[in-house]
Design a protein around this motif. Structure first.
Motif, PDB file in Angstrom:
ATOM      1  N   ARG A 169      28.108  18.356  -9.151  1.00 45.29           N
ATOM      2  CA  ARG A 169      29.224  19.163  -8.651  1.00 45.29           C
ATOM      3  C   ARG A 169      28.727  20.225  -7.675  1.00 45.29           C
ATOM      4  O   ARG A 169      27.759  20.940  -7.967  1.00 45.29           O
ATOM      5  N   GLU A 171      30.483  23.219  -4.783  1.00 48.36           N
ATOM      6  CA  GLU A 171      31.752  23.908  -4.535  1.00 48.36           C
ATOM      7  C   GLU A 171      32.157  23.933  -3.079  1.00 48.36           C
ATOM      8  O   GLU A 171      33.235  24.424  -2.746  1.00 48.36           O
ATOM      9  N   ASP A 192      34.043  20.284  -5.340  1.00 45.67           N
ATOM     10  CA  ASP A 192      35.120  20.921  -6.110  1.00 45.67           C
ATOM     11  C   ASP A 192      35.586  22.183  -5.390  1.00 45.67           C
ATOM     12  O   ASP A 192      35.466  23.290  -5.897  1.00 45.67           O
ATOM     13  N   GLU A 193      36.125  21.970  -4.222  1.00 48.69           N
ATOM     14  CA  GLU A 193      36.591  23.094  -3.403  1.00 48.69           C
ATOM     15  C   GLU A 193      38.110  23.100  -3.429  1.00 48.69           C
ATOM     16  O   GLU A 193      38.736  22.080  -3.169  1.00 48.69           O
TER      17      GLU A 193
END
Lengths: 499, 499
Positions: A169, A171, A192-193
């Motif tokens: 993951r 960001e 995971d933005e």
């Protein structure tokens, strides 16, 4: 209802039309006819806006009155709704190269002919053909459960039977880019933005960056697959698709978007601290190319028919939803605006050209084809505006004209002000489909729609008719018809846009 | 913080506890301990409610104080959230007979043991096993496009390759029932009845009628398939599943629910006046039975451990969502309420039994098994309450006790009033899982949750953690712990419920 209530500035005359007397002579007759039409149709026509004293610098009283009448009539007119309702119910998804795309072209041709436009035609466009197939995904360990995801447009398929690997993951694209060589070896990268909700859609830039370029960047770091948090603000359990591309020479890995809810789930599982393995299968197929078409309809100008004002939107849609908002509403807005102008007792000087492009979503094929076909006529394109930001109310006007034409824009802004539209300068970017016009330095306009809710449904199964607000649609038509009429009727010229 | 602020009515003594002196003696100590715990945990414990003069008819000051303290502590306690977050993230869907169902049982056992409950156990339950497979559907003509639908739980599959027929639309079960013999011959019946949004969920009755019984009624009229508008109020493009059943001796036809948006689409296509043909394929499978379990955990009573107060919820969920709201939240509420009681320095008189049932959704297997296993102990079940209406705030209390016990309920209502809960009479129905208790005339309670938003996500893929409001969850725990404590501690008895 009378034109005498509108007074014209005596200050700025440099760009004034040459035949004001004639225009003025037409005005009362025009209003009487419009009033008669309104009465016949049981419409309540609102009073034209009371312009403040000497506020119009350039436009003649006749033009101001006519534009005002058009604007106010648009606020009572539901033909844009009829258009988008018909397109949605009778056609639905219009993904480039599909049967729905072809039906959309046929439907638009038939409808625009039935509405009485001139020169209604389909101009062939070759479009890429890609099929989404099916998409399934699940967390495998330590906490197995199914998730909702969608392939990104253009993604390669996974191997048959799917792809399973540990999730890494990050960001942001920056965090992914900062990984060392092999930093994602054998992993499924999960970007995971979260997309920001804004009125002007500025959060979409970062969202598009990860959606479009995430796969190749991840592959360069050794990843075997890409997952992104949907490039969208939906709080429903739906995934947002959208175009992606592979960089030349970089290994192609399958790319999919998780719904925001499933991105939350995956992130929560990863916070437990154990390695999370993920499995997904995409059965996408690249099917080469197919034929589609730009659909064109015109209101031929009375004096300078070879001078073209473009009202653009795109007829294609993503495959998941019904294309009601993106961009059925845009098609409906520009068609209804042109229709109102076609119904005037006298055409404006220039030709209004409704341009419903093929394949905006998956590579701008229609815009490119239009630019090639009309390359030699770009000097006759005097202005363009595109409606492709949903069905929210217009809140801002931006232009892109030479500085010495700004008095025209100031006048236009005054006509738009009663709609709640504020001027936002002279740096309009035009929509994606106006690119050929922009490149030819044709003046372009942005009538910026409120995008606060747009990215809740953008490129998802929820792009459906119920998301369209009829009142906001009327306000859009009012804004577009006002702008279109002014630039088509204005008897100066807008020149070429600043670069 | 002192019990002296609570005064007790001197009017009604018939049902007063026998050992008030002893209870009173414990009260200050209890409060001091609770206060010490609160300070240690950095909690702000709100002041107990100031009961108005002589307002408690039956309950002793000690019991009132303790219940008040529990209630107010619950409003500061997030363990229900921790429970539902864990169950959702680490398990997710728990459809009867699936691996998720088994993992849910294991997770619940481990968690309830970790929370320190006594007699934590799984009691085997045989459950039906049905697999949804895939569901695809589309309008075929005159306007082809794909739709979102879901098989109803228990539906047979369509023939391989799907089923296509003309659609016959009716607006209610009554309209379907009124068709003559063969009135739906060869048709797919579409019951286009919209569910009403209400706080108390009363719209669900009609919705369940069409979902449960529509297929057999349609088959009797000659139909080859059934579509219903989802039995739910969602405005998203998601379909609501839920149990259906075939009537004995009636031909079984495949049954599916359209999302509300797709029901709108189908209705709009039909309004065009031409016959609409529809195609759908369901690959459901009846897989017989499987093993699951009721999960039980107890806080054993100090004086009458064989007397049982049931706090019920169901551990299973539908397969589409994560079972966060239905009924992960219910499990979390009753577990957290029992946990607060378990942490008291002294147990209540009676045993609190947390009962998390197997397979509520698809046939009440767990409740039935519980009723059979404990048939001989039903006279020792003194009360039951079930949390199975989502995660909305509790707004009403209903009881089902003999009339001469209503003073206890009045007192309970006073304790619940500060939570915004109003008394709504003595006709509680109990939840579905309390059926064995109801049949044995055990007093049951309804702590009615606000269901205004519940049917937006009920039985859909959107039954996910983000729909749970932590504050509403705390209010639920406060209501349940208050009720549970009162009925477990009250030293009269509640008798048997009126039929």
């Amino acid at each position: 209802m009378s034109t005498t209530r509108i007074r014209v500035s005596r200050r700025t005359r440099a760009l004034l039309p040459q035949n004001r007397g004639r225009a003025r002579g037409r005005t009362l007759a025009t209003f009487l006819i419009l009033a008669a039409i309104a009465v016949a149709g049981n419409l309540v026509v609102p009073e034209p806006v009371q312009a403040d004293g000497d506020s119009f610098a350039v436009l003649s009283p006749a033009v101001v009155s006519q534009a005002t009448a058009l604007r106010d009539k648009a606020l009572q007119d539901d033909r844009a709704w009829d258009f988008v309702e018909g397109l949605t119910v009778e056609v639905g998804p219009r993904f480039p190269g599909t049967a729905g795309d072809r039906r959309g072209v046929e439907w638009a041709l038939a409808t625009l002919k039935a509405w009485g436009f001139e020169n209604v035609r389909a101009e062939p466009v070759t479009v890429p053909k890609w099929d989404r197939g099916t998409a399934t995904g699940r967390t495998v360990s330590p906490f197995p459960q199914p998730v909702v995801l969608a392939a990104l447009g253009g993604s390669v398929a996974t191997p048959k039977g799917g792809l399973e690997a540990e999730v890494l993951r990050v960001e942001s694209m920056d965090e992914l880019g900062a990984l060392g060589d092999g930093g994602a070896d054998g992993k499924i990268v999960f970007i995971d933005e979260r997309m920001e909700r804004t009125r002007d859609g500025r959060g979409y830039g970062a969202a598009v960056a990860k959606r479009g370029g995430g796969a190749s960047l991840a592959a360069e770091k050794g990843a075997v697959g890409l997952l992104i948090r949907s490039a969208g603000t939906s709080t429903s359990r739906i995934a947002h698709t959208g175009g992606m591309r592979y960089r030349e020479g970089v290994r192609k890995i399958p790319a999919a978007a998780l719904s925001n809810i499933d991105a939350d789930l995956l992130a929560a599982q990863m916070r437990r601290g154990k390695p999370v393995r993920f499995h997904y299968e995409l059965t996408t197929r690249d099917l080469g190319t197919a034929e589609s078409a730009n659909v064109i309809a015109e209101v031929v100008g009375r004096e300078r028919p070879d001078e073209i004002v473009i009202l653009a939107a795109h007829l294609d849609s993503w495959d998941l939803g019904m294309g009601a908002v993106d961009d059925g509403s845009g098609c409906a807005i520009v068609a209804a605006a042109a229709k109102l102008i076609a119904e005037l007792p006298e055409r404006p000087r220039r030709t209004i050209r409704v341009l419903l492009t093929a394949n905006e979503e998956f590579g701008l094929s229609g815009a490119t084809a239009y630019g090639e076909r009309y390359a030699d006529a770009m000097d006759k394109h005097v202005a363009g505006v595109e409606a492709d930001f949903g069905a929210g109310r217009v809140w801002a006007l931006r232009s892109r004209v030479p500085d010495d034409r700004l008095p025209v824009i100031d006048d236009l802004a005054k006509l738009l002000a009663p709609l709640g539209i504020e001027p936002q300068g002279n740096r309009a970017r035009g929509g994606a489909d106006l690119r050929p016009l922009r490149q030819a330095l044709v003046p372009v306009f942005d009538l910026s729609q409120d995008g606060s809710a747009y990215f809740d449904i953008h490129h998802t199964i929820e792009d459906t008719l119920d998301k369209v607000d009829p009142e906001a649609l009327r306000q859009n038509v009012a804004a577009h018809v006002t702008l279109a009429y002014i630039v088509a009727e204005y008897d100066g010229d807008l020149g070429r846009a600043p670069e």
